[in-house]
Motif scaffolding. Sequence first.
Motif, PDB file in Angstrom:
ATOM      1  N   PHE A 163      37.974  36.787  39.633  1.00 31.47           N
ATOM      2  CA  PHE A 163      39.301  37.261  39.994  1.00 31.47           C
ATOM      3  C   PHE A 163      40.330  36.687  39.005  1.00 31.47           C
ATOM      4  O   PHE A 163      40.132  35.601  38.454  1.00 31.47           O
ATOM      5  N   GLU A 164      41.424  37.421  38.830  1.00 30.89           N
ATOM      6  CA  GLU A 164      42.555  36.904  38.079  1.00 30.89           C
ATOM      7  C   GLU A 164      43.659  36.544  39.069  1.00 30.89           C
ATOM      8  O   GLU A 164      44.022  37.360  39.934  1.00 30.89           O
ATOM      9  N   ILE A 210      37.525  32.167  38.401  1.00 34.63           N
ATOM     10  CA  ILE A 210      38.943  32.487  38.555  1.00 34.63           C
ATOM     11  C   ILE A 210      39.640  32.397  37.197  1.00 34.63           C
ATOM     12  O   ILE A 210      39.381  31.482  36.416  1.00 34.63           O
ATOM     13  N   PRO A 242      45.991  43.817  42.940  1.00 38.29           N
ATOM     14  CA  PRO A 242      45.973  42.402  43.329  1.00 38.29           C
ATOM     15  C   PRO A 242      46.143  42.268  44.843  1.00 38.29           C
ATOM     16  O   PRO A 242      46.964  42.953  45.451  1.00 38.29           O
ATOM     17  N   LEU A 259      30.780  42.293  40.769  1.00 38.74           N
ATOM     18  CA  LEU A 259      31.958  41.434  40.867  1.00 38.74           C
ATOM     19  C   LEU A 259      31.727  40.139  40.105  1.00 38.74           C
ATOM     20  O   LEU A 259      30.817  39.372  40.406  1.00 38.74           O
ATOM     21  N   GLN A 272      39.018  45.345  34.562  1.00 38.99           N
ATOM     22  CA  GLN A 272      39.800  45.170  35.780  1.00 38.99           C
ATOM     23  C   GLN A 272      40.934  46.174  35.759  1.00 38.99           C
ATOM     24  O   GLN A 272      41.316  46.680  34.705  1.00 38.99           O
ATOM     25  N   VAL A 322      40.559  39.157  49.595  1.00 39.31           N
ATOM     26  CA  VAL A 322      39.397  38.636  48.883  1.00 39.31           C
ATOM     27  C   VAL A 322      38.288  38.264  49.859  1.00 39.31           C
ATOM     28  O   VAL A 322      37.102  38.576  49.643  1.00 39.31           O
ATOM     29  N   TYR A 356      45.190  38.076  44.015  1.00 37.26           N
ATOM     30  CA  TYR A 356      44.002  38.029  43.171  1.00 37.26           C
ATOM     31  C   TYR A 356      43.507  39.443  42.883  1.00 37.26           C
ATOM     32  O   TYR A 356      43.361  40.261  43.803  1.00 37.26           O
ATOM     33  N   GLN A 357      43.247  39.730  41.604  1.00 42.14           N
ATOM     34  CA  GLN A 357      42.718  41.037  41.219  1.00 42.14           C
ATOM     35  C   GLN A 357      41.275  40.874  40.739  1.00 42.14           C
ATOM     36  O   GLN A 357      40.998  40.056  39.852  1.00 42.14           O
ATOM     37  N   PRO A 358      40.344  41.652  41.296  1.00 36.70           N
ATOM     38  CA  PRO A 358      38.936  41.517  40.905  1.00 36.70           C
ATOM     39  C   PRO A 358      38.707  41.891  39.442  1.00 36.70           C
ATOM     40  O   PRO A 358      39.368  42.765  38.893  1.00 36.70           O
ATOM     41  N   ARG A 359      37.765  41.204  38.836  1.00 42.36           N
ATOM     42  CA  ARG A 359      37.282  41.552  37.503  1.00 42.36           C
ATOM     43  C   ARG A 359      35.791  41.878  37.627  1.00 42.36           C
ATOM     44  O   ARG A 359      35.015  41.057  38.127  1.00 42.36           O
TER      45      ARG A 359
END
Length: 567
Positions: A349-350, A405, A554, A346, A547, A560, A334-337
Amino acid sequence: MVMELYGPGKPARVLLVEDDARAALELGEMLRSVWDRGLVVSHTRHVADAVQELADHGATCVLLDLREQPALDVLAQLSNASPATPIVLVADGDDEEVGVAAVRAGAQDYLVRSELSAPRLARAVSYAVERKRSEAALALQALHDPLTALPNRALFLDRLRGALDRSRRTGGPVVVLFLDVDGFKEINDTLGHGAGDRLLNVLADRFRGMLRPMDTVARFGGDEFTFLFEGLESEEEAALVAQRINQSAAVPLSLGGQQRTVSISIGVYIVNDPEEEIDDVIRQADTAMYRAKESGGARFEVFEDVMARLPGPRTHLERELRQAVERAQLRVHYQPRVSFTDETGLEGFEALVRWEHPELGMMEPVEFMSIAEETGLIVPIGEWVIGEALDQVERWRESRPGVTISVNLSARQLSDSHLVEHLAAAMRDGGHDPSVLCLEVAEGALEAAPELAMRQLAALNELGVTLAIDDFGTGTSSSIMLSELPIHILKIDTTLVSRLGLDGADGDSVSDAVELGHALGLKVVAEGVETDIQLAQLRRLGCDGAQGFLFSEPMPEEGVLSLLGTS
């Protein structure tokens, strides 16, 4: 009596290679006595001078009559030096074996010196020229695609072989592009094969008109084209060429009585080792092309070393990938957006899939998703990723209620007739709120099949999920098209963001994308942010969020939980 061999108004040129000056004079007089149009006769004694004469002036035909030099050896040298020039050999003796050897060495005809006459000599020259033209026509048919008249696969591979040979000697760079038309099957199925053929011909004409004389574009097969370039000095220059090719394909054209816009996916491979096998060069470019197609199409990708980790043939990888799904080897990172407008920063996440291969370790999507897309495995993999991501975000929302998400939808998933049905069932069975899920669709996937995309997005919008256009700026979507789509977020592609601070024109591209998104009432998010300079410019341009590695790579679920403070 001799036809005009060089075309209207152009005299024929016959090169005499004769080591006896008196005999050369006699042969020249013989030809002129029966020639009914302009004739230029030149004379050399040695093969080196003949090669230079051919390079400087060319010739309609070479007449080779040597008494003191090995005629067959000279014949072979001249044939190699100028393969397109017909050669007539004059020699002593009516020896069938010598005649056969002469033809094998490159001659179009063989004359016995003692039987020479002016008419026979002129006729032999004329026949040799016509025979050479016939051979050239047959070679053209054998080495060119009958539909587009472009070089075919065999000729392309031969020219690639020559380019690699030159690269070994000079160190010059060689670049290969592998291209595939997005949505070509749909065009054939809906508009007919005649429309598909017209599309291929239009693209061939556009590509042909873009190239330098030393470049090659070929129809490799079906809707695939390949390009060969020498002399491109950098990856940036190769990328600019690929971008121009993509733009040329995107110009609208008439198909089946309709104005259509098509897109292409391009793989770029820069050959660093000229000792590479030709099959490997093609495979690397093909792999990069499938990466571009997996990302939604209408873009190019440059081959990276990480792609070379693909374990063997695609069929082997496909088999292992099927087993990976069955054996639960897939993981979600998961990569934060982040949001520039929300005080918490925050936003969500993607979800990005990974393959924990038992031998190769953790593999990133670039190494296997093109296979998943091509084989249809992307559909069950995508369903699994969405289910996993929804379960995770529900747990995270206990400590961070507003977090969402995002999950990517590929072109293959978007065209799946059961997509909405399966997603609705997943929401219902898991008790999920649809608003927590954002589905991202690459711009190129919309352009490949706009009508189908419109229907699917409308149905997803009714379901209540958030919709985003991913990789914006790599295709040719118009503001009118975007205004008709039920979308909520515009994500600016990494290629535009990466130039911020380096090129003002690319800064203008980001600014235009932000203005367009806001004019349509969309939230605008930048992808691939890696530097503080990029972040500062995105804030100044009014971007709503971002992001990228500047914030975080990620991460697995544990990362996370640590970020949210719930570990």
